[in-house]
Each structure stands twice: as structure tokens, then as C-alpha cells.
Design an enzyme around this catalytic site. Structure first.
Site, PDB file in Angstrom:
ATOM      1  N   ASN A 128       4.270  -5.983   1.405  1.00 36.17           N
ATOM      2  CA  ASN A 128       3.381  -5.199   0.545  1.00 36.17           C
ATOM      3  C   ASN A 128       4.168  -4.154  -0.239  1.00 36.17           C
ATOM      4  O   ASN A 128       5.202  -3.652   0.205  1.00 36.17           O
ATOM      5  CB  ASN A 128       2.187  -4.612   1.298  1.00 36.17           C
ATOM      6  CG  ASN A 128       2.530  -3.844   2.557  1.00 36.17           C
ATOM      7  OD1 ASN A 128       3.582  -4.032   3.160  1.00 36.17           O
ATOM      8  ND2 ASN A 128       1.650  -2.961   2.965  1.00 36.17           N
TER       9      ASN A 128
ATOM     10  N   CYS B 162      -0.392  -6.810  -2.268  1.00 35.97           N
ATOM     11  CA  CYS B 162      -0.296  -7.284  -0.887  1.00 35.97           C
ATOM     12  C   CYS B 162       0.918  -8.189  -0.713  1.00 35.97           C
ATOM     13  O   CYS B 162       1.418  -8.796  -1.678  1.00 35.97           O
ATOM     14  CB  CYS B 162      -1.545  -8.074  -0.520  1.00 35.97           C
ATOM     15  SG  CYS B 162      -3.030  -7.090  -0.327  1.00 35.97           S
TER      16      CYS B 162
ATOM     17  N   GLU C 226       1.151 -11.148   0.669  1.00 41.25           N
ATOM     18  CA  GLU C 226       0.910 -12.558   0.324  1.00 41.25           C
ATOM     19  C   GLU C 226       1.015 -12.766  -1.187  1.00 41.25           C
ATOM     20  O   GLU C 226       1.545 -13.764  -1.663  1.00 41.25           O
ATOM     21  CB  GLU C 226      -0.487 -12.999   0.785  1.00 41.25           C
ATOM     22  CG  GLU C 226      -0.756 -12.826   2.267  1.00 41.25           C
ATOM     23  CD  GLU C 226      -1.401 -11.465   2.573  1.00 41.25           C
ATOM     24  OE1 GLU C 226      -0.898 -10.430   2.096  1.00 41.25           O
ATOM     25  OE2 GLU C 226      -2.390 -11.465   3.321  1.00 41.25           O
TER      26      GLU C 226
ATOM     27  N   CYS D  72      -6.457 -10.505   3.067  1.00 44.48           N
ATOM     28  CA  CYS D  72      -7.614  -9.869   2.429  1.00 44.48           C
ATOM     29  C   CYS D  72      -8.273 -10.868   1.475  1.00 44.48           C
ATOM     30  O   CYS D  72      -7.712 -11.926   1.152  1.00 44.48           O
ATOM     31  CB  CYS D  72      -7.192  -8.604   1.691  1.00 44.48           C
ATOM     32  SG  CYS D  72      -6.415  -8.906   0.078  1.00 44.48           S
TER      33      CYS D  72
ATOM     34  N   CYS E 101      -6.257 -11.853  -1.608  1.00 40.62           N
ATOM     35  CA  CYS E 101      -5.141 -12.753  -1.299  1.00 40.62           C
ATOM     36  C   CYS E 101      -5.630 -14.165  -0.994  1.00 40.62           C
ATOM     37  O   CYS E 101      -4.940 -15.139  -1.315  1.00 40.62           O
ATOM     38  CB  CYS E 101      -4.327 -12.200  -0.131  1.00 40.62           C
ATOM     39  SG  CYS E 101      -3.303 -10.810  -0.640  1.00 40.62           S
TER      40      CYS E 101
HETATM   41  N1  THU Z   1      -2.263  -5.657   2.823  1.00 42.88           N
HETATM   42  C1  THU Z   1      -1.517  -6.783   2.608  1.00 42.88           C
HETATM   43  O1  THU Z   1      -0.346  -6.705   2.215  1.00 42.88           O
HETATM   44  N2  THU Z   1      -2.109  -7.979   2.805  1.00 42.88           N
HETATM   45  C2  THU Z   1      -3.378  -8.151   3.245  1.00 42.88           C
HETATM   46  O2  THU Z   1      -3.865  -9.274   3.279  1.00 42.88           O
HETATM   47  C3  THU Z   1      -4.145  -6.988   3.725  1.00 42.88           C
HETATM   48  C4  THU Z   1      -3.641  -5.676   3.271  1.00 42.88           C
HETATM   49  C5  THU Z   1      -1.658  -4.350   2.565  1.00 42.88           C
HETATM   50  C6  THU Z   1      -2.236  -3.601   1.409  1.00 42.88           C
HETATM   51  C7  THU Z   1      -1.845  -2.183   1.739  1.00 42.88           C
HETATM   52  O3  THU Z   1      -0.509  -1.980   1.277  1.00 42.88           O
HETATM   53  C8  THU Z   1      -1.850  -2.153   3.254  1.00 42.88           C
HETATM   54  O4  THU Z   1      -1.824  -3.493   3.683  1.00 42.88           O
HETATM   55  C9  THU Z   1      -3.061  -1.444   3.860  1.00 42.88           C
HETATM   56  O5  THU Z   1      -4.234  -1.985   3.341  1.00 42.88           O
END
Ligand code: THU
Length: 146
Positions: free
Chosen positions: A45, A56, A58, A95, A98
Site C-alpha cells: 500500500n 491499496c 493489490e 477491499c 480492489c
Molecule cells: N489496504 C490495502 O492495501 N488493501 C486492501 O484491500 C485493504 C486496505 C490499505 C489501504 C490503507 O493504506 C490501509 O490498508 C488501511 O486501510
């Protein structure tokens, strides 16, 4: 077509999470994208002082894959996450945004992609398919691209 090794994907995602830029959430996420020839493309991320611009893990991994011209070669994805400074073991699943980004690769490649989810630590892996995480998805197929 190389074998899908969920444990290897989770470990690659964990290694990638070490490069998370997450000074605002302090939640480090790593992703590993497996291509059909066995190549793994990773991401972490990437946050921003303007919080809503954060990317994110992904999405970063899949953007890297696309920028190498290989989005249609994706065969599986691993994702892990956890609070920095903790050894969180609960699997983190992608999420909603993603899931939609993963669907682009899935429909281009014509696969219902396996998605393996882990925590920052521990042995637990939750295995899903993208169609479980994002049923009745809208994607390139609806636009006649595939
Ligand atoms: N995050 C991801 O990188 N992938 C996900 O599928 C869920 C959330 C990150 C976004 C943010 O930088 C941190 O996790 C907290 O939400």
C-alpha cells in the site's frame, strides 16, 4: 501453467508489505500476483497526505503487472495485512475497490481467480475465488472486450 502455491504467495506478499508506505494508517498490506509462467509481481500500500489518494497493495501490484503488459496472465493473488508493530494473524481480504480491480485481470484472462488471504503473521490462509468475493461482477466482458 505453473502450480499455484498459496503459502509462497502469502510469503511474497509479506515480504512486499515491508515496503508499505503507510504512515497514516500504520496498517501494512502486501500483495503478490502470480502469472502463468510462475513470475510473481508484488505491491504494497502507498498512502498519501491527501488520504483519499492512497493506493491499496493489490492495486499497486496489478498496476505494475499491467504496465508490463501482463494483466491477462494473472492466475492467482495473495494478500496479507496487519497493524505495524503487531503480529496480527487474522486474514485480510481485498477491499471492494480492489475486488473490482482484480476482476479486470480475471475477465481479461478468462479465469475465476483464486485469492489467498493471510495475516501479517501466522499460518492461517483464507482461500476464496474472486466470484465469491465479487459475485455478478461488471467488467470488460460487459463492454465486449472479451
Ligand atoms: N489496504 C490495502 O492495501 N488493501 C486492501 O484491500 C485493504 C486496505 C490499505 C489501504 C490503507 O493504506 C490501509 O490498508 C488501511 O486501510
Amino acid at each position: 501453467m505453473s502450480e499455484v502455491n498459496p503459502r509462497a504467495l502469502i510469503e511474497a506478499a509479506r515480504a512486499a508489505s515491508k515496503h508499505a508506505y503507510a504512515p497514516y494508517s500504520n496498517f501494512a498490506v502486501g500483495a503478490a500476483v502470480l502469472l502463468s509462467d510462475g513470475t510473481m509481481v508484488t505491491g504494497a500500500n502507498f498512502e498519501n497526505a491527501s488520504y483519499g489518494l492512497s493506493l491499496c497493495a493489490e492495486t499497486v501490484a496489478l498496476a505494475k503487472t499491467s504496465s508490463e503488459g501482463r494483466l491477462a496472465e494473472v492466475v492467482a493473488i495473495g494478500v496479507i495485512g496487519g497493524r505495524m508493530g503487531h503480529a496480527d494473524t487474522a486474514p485480510v481480504s481485498p477491499c471492494g475497490r480492489c475486488r473490482q480491480i482484480i476482476n479486470e485481470a480475471a475477465q481479461l484472462g478468462g479465469h475465476d481467480l483464486p485469492v489467498f488471504c493471510g495475516g501479517a503473521a501466522g499460518d492461517e490462509i483464507a482461500a476464496y475465488t474472486l466470484s465469491q468475493l465479487l459475485p455478478a461482477a461488471f467488467g470488460p466482458r460487459d463492454l465486449g472486450m472479451v
